[in-house]
Design an enzyme around this catalytic site. Structure first.
Site, PDB file in Angstrom:
ATOM      1  N   ASN A 100       0.824  -1.220   0.000  1.00  0.00           N
ATOM      2  CA  ASN A 100       0.000   0.000   0.000  1.00  0.00           C
ATOM      3  C   ASN A 100       0.849   1.257   0.000  1.00  0.00           C
ATOM      4  OD1 ASN A 100       0.757  -0.812   2.605  1.00  0.00           O
ATOM      5  ND2 ASN A 100      -0.961   0.237   3.580  1.00  0.00           N
ATOM      6  N   HIS A 185      -7.058  -9.149   4.853  1.00  0.00           N
ATOM      7  CA  HIS A 185      -7.422  -8.371   6.038  1.00  0.00           C
ATOM      8  C   HIS A 185      -8.901  -8.645   6.250  1.00  0.00           C
ATOM      9  CE1 HIS A 185      -7.604  -4.963   8.796  1.00  0.00           C
ATOM     10  NE2 HIS A 185      -8.670  -4.543   8.163  1.00  0.00           N
ATOM     11  N   ASP A 311       3.095  -5.827  12.560  1.00  0.00           N
ATOM     12  CA  ASP A 311       2.219  -4.865  11.895  1.00  0.00           C
ATOM     13  C   ASP A 311       2.846  -3.478  11.942  1.00  0.00           C
ATOM     14  OD1 ASP A 311       0.119  -3.874  10.491  1.00  0.00           O
ATOM     15  OD2 ASP A 311      -1.221  -3.665  12.208  1.00  0.00           O
ATOM     16  N   GLY A 330      -2.180   2.883  13.148  1.00  0.00           N
ATOM     17  CA  GLY A 330      -0.993   2.028  13.102  1.00  0.00           C
ATOM     18  C   GLY A 330       0.103   2.449  14.052  1.00  0.00           C
TER      19      GLY A 330
END
Lengths: 430, 314
Positions: A100, A185, A311, A330
């Site tokens: 991404n 996801h 992550d 995040g």
């Protein structure tokens, strides 16, 4: 390079079912030549460099299956160089990078770029993932065959879900033939839209829109139903709730084959830690209740969850210094992945071997990469850590370009001492 | 002799008014007592005081508001403060300035009070970390609207003499309502029993953990209630399929004289405004001076805000 012998090590390598005091010899080619309790100092050549591990633990270099590098497009958040430094300081020698970026990694030329750029700038092994659908839009599948031929190890829309069931069915059907890894996801985007934390008493008190755990469960149920029709290599990126685990258990018992990941954040934090709108704890999937956290740890113990990921999602300060619902989602984590995971050993929730397994051989098997093991002949990617040294996390001291750690000021026990890549020392604690 | 240590409640006393959740019962009572003294003043001919003379109050409204904004504006002026109101819907934010940047800019002008309304829950908390003056929350997202709850409490006390022991029903869109949340905390704190009434789609999950009883049947929820607080139903709730139609909502959750009969005989009606007549409340009932406290709420709102400005201004 010259030959190396690591002596006085407690070697833990779940791929060979080893947990023993012994030595490791790394040949001049950077590969493991011999390993185990029977290896003596004089098995190495006389010119070999001797590294005394001093009873500390020696494991295969860690594989982190979910890492965001800012390149291309978000170099101000993280680049290959800063990511490498952060990873190596955490004993991580291989990462699967997320697509991404800007532009999105969804075509062959982008893959070539990222591999070239990584080769020039990174000091770790990069295993790039491409997007599952073009431009992460959830509509058209990317060129699975062509992209994997160029070195893509997995396909994922990162924090987006393929919402359309027909599209997902076709993706899995096609993927089952090409043999590529689909990493989903699992979150129903209609149910979770506008949500930013777990739906609970806390979301009611903070006045924030919640994300119910049913949003995760419903996609897992859908995908696993599809999987029994179209058996492809299917991986659930990160689960967050007890409800999802129940579905996973049921399906694994039925013999449905798939793998499951969990973020270290969901294993070590819960929604209460968000406190007074701490935006660094705004994560996806969201932190959930303590009951969920405990059941996830149990899920690892019962082999329902296969891998722990960091992550790693670097975000600059500007993106986080906003009202909670507007703030970026995040946290960074690649550097603290192992030390934070060791908490579960120190509080007697998991065995050391189990933790190491989820960080080395399991991700390697899922990604089908030749890493995560110190079997004779494999690449000598090695992490040496001490199990007990106490330290306190300080975001400013992290090597990542962004400092958005979710565990600021957390007291941890256990520290990375040295990291080797192909037998070369690439990080050492001062 | 017992020595009172610096407990956080005392130390942080009257620092920022971010929500009822952060308020102690002592502080709440102090605000209400202080507010009572201003009711008379506001009804007299000469309304101006100089308690806040030389102080600067900035009203920072990121969300449109008529009554709260004018109430704070008037409250500051009556206390003698210099009041500046900034409507942020159409200014800096559109130019890409963040809340923090705006806060820093305003902070440089040395205000003594910032009153903020913002569409995002927690925005006043963020602001309070970055400025040197007192921050008063005039409504943030769906989290809290503390001065509304305080003025509701004052209105009830003014009529009923007390809050302790009363039974209060809050009815309507609880899910999206900051007024409901602040009132739940405050009325609970002051000793009332609280019922919340809403269709399931507009009721937050786990609401009972806030110490209330929840009802989907309005008639049951209203049973023997002394106060009925109605909430505004926003039109956009019809689009997200929270509800089938306004007509159906009024049928089951609109306050009509017939439904009011289920409450206690001398029950009084409140509404934070602005009202949707014929959607959540019968129009005649809203104007009935014998049962409706709606105008009084607006009146006492100024007194409560004067008390808050006085107590929080350093």
């Amino acid at each position: 390079m010259i030959e190396k012998i690591f002596i006085n090590a407690r070697i833990i390598d779940p791929s060979q079912n080893i947990d023993e005091k012994g030595s490791v010899i790394v040949g001049t080619d950077g590969k493991v030549r011999a390993i185990g309790k029977d290896i003596k100092k004089n098995d190495a050549s006389s010119s070999a460099e001797i590294i005394d591990v001093k009873e500390n633990i020696l494991i295969p270099g860690i594989i982190d299956m979910k890492v965001f590098v800012g390149e291309p497009g978000y170099e101000y958040k993280e680049n290959f160089r800063t990511l490498s430094q952060a990873a190596l300081a955490g004993g991580v020698t291989s990462v699967a990078t997320m697509p991404n970026t800007k532009p999105v990694i969804d075509n062959v030329s982008m893959v070539d770029f990222i591999i070239r750029r990584g080769r020039d700038k990174a000091i770790i092994n990069l295993f790039p993932c491409a997007s599952l659908t073009k431009n992460l839009e959830g509509k058209l599948m990317t060129e699975f065959g062509l992209l994997s031929a160029r070195g893509i190890v997995g396909f994922t829309d990162v924090n987006k879900t393929v919402q359309n069931t027909e599209t997902m069915a076709r993706i899995m059907d096609y993927a089952s033939d090409v043999g590529v890894l689909i990493m989903q996801h699992t979150e129903d985007l209609e149910l979770s839209k506008n949500g930013c934390i777990n739906e609970s008493e806390i979301s009611t008190r903070l006045g924030l829109e919640g994300i119910s755990s049913i949003a995760e469960k419903i996609i897992i149920e859908r995908d696993l139903s599809l999987l029994s029709e179209y058996p492809c290599r299917y991986h659930i990126n990160q689960i967050s709730s007890k409800k999802s685990l129940e579905v996973i258990k049921e399906n694994k018992n039925k013999g449905n084959k798939f793998s499951v990941g969990v973020s270290i954040n969901n294993l070590s934090l819960n929604e209460n830690d968000i406190g007074d709108f701490k935006t660094f704890l705004k994560l996806s999937p969201p932190l959930r209740s303590e009951e969920d956290r405990v059941s996830l740890v149990q899920g690892i113990k019962e082999n329902l969850i296969d891998v722990i990921v960091s992550d790693h999602m670097p975000e600059d300060e500007e993106g986080k210094r906003l009202p909670f619902s507007q703030a970026a989602t995040g946290a960074v984590g690649v550097e603290t992945l192992l030390p934070l995971a060791l908490e579960m050993y120190h509080n007697e929730s998991l065995s050391l071997k189990k933790i190491i397994e989820t960080l080395t051989i399991n991700p390697s098997k899922i990604l089908k990469i030749n890493k995560g093991s110190l079997k004779k002949g494999s690449d000598a990617d090695i992490c040496i850590f001490d199990l007990d040294t106490p330290w306190v996390v300080n975001g400013d001291k992290l090597k990542s370009k962004s400092k958005n750690t979710a565990i600021e000021n957390r007291k941890l026990q256990g520290k990375i001492l040295m990291t080797f890549l192909n037998g070369e020392l690439v990080f050492s604690q001062k | 002799m017992a020595v009172i240590k610096n407990t956080s409640a005392i130390k942080n006393s009257f620092k920022h008014l971010l929500g009822i959740q952060n308020l102690s019962i002592l502080e709440a009572n102090k605000i209400l007592t202080e507010a009572k003294t201003f009711i008379k003043l506001n009804r007299s001919k000469s309304k101006k005081l100089d308690i806040l003379r030389g102080k600067t109050q900035i009203n920072l409204f990121f969300e449109p508001s008529t009554r709260t904004q004018s109430s704070f504006d008037l409250a500051g002026k009556r206390l003698g403060a210099d009041v500046m109101t900034m409507n942020m819907n159409n200014s800096a934010l559109k130019k890409g300035e963040t809340l923090i940047d705006t806060a820093m800019t305003l902070n440089a002008m040395h205000p003594d009070l910032i009153v903020i309304r913002h569409q995002d829950s927690g925005a006043p908390n963020l602001l309070s970390q970055k400025v040197n003056c007192a921050v008063i929350n005039a409504g943030d997202g769906r989290r809290e609207h503390p001065t509304q709850a305080l003025l509701d409490a004052l209105t009830i006390i003014n009529r009923k003499g007390k809050i302790e022991g009363l039974k209060i029903a809050i009815c309507g869109d609880i899910l999206h309502s900051r007024v409901a949340r602040s009132n739940i905390y405050l009325m609970n704190m002051l000793g009332a029993e609280v019922n919340v009434i809403a269709p399931k789609t507009l009721m937050p999950k786990f609401i009972e953990r806030l110490g209330v009883k929840s009802f989907t049947d309005m008639k049951k929820g209203l049973e023997s209630c002394d106060i009925v607080m109605m909430l505004r139903l926003q039109n956009e709730r019809m689009q997200g399929s929270f509800l089938p139609s306004k007509r159906e909502y009024y049928e089951f959750y609109g306050l009509s004289p017939e439904k009011l009969k289920y409450a206690s005989k001398d029950a009084l009606i409140m509404h934070p405004g602005p009202m949707n007549r014929g959607v959540e409340i019968d129009t005649k009932l809203a104007d009935d001076i014998n049962v409706s406290l709606i105008k009084e709420q607006v009146e006492l709102g100024v007194a409560v805000r004067m008390a808050c400005l006085k107590l929080y201004c350093k």
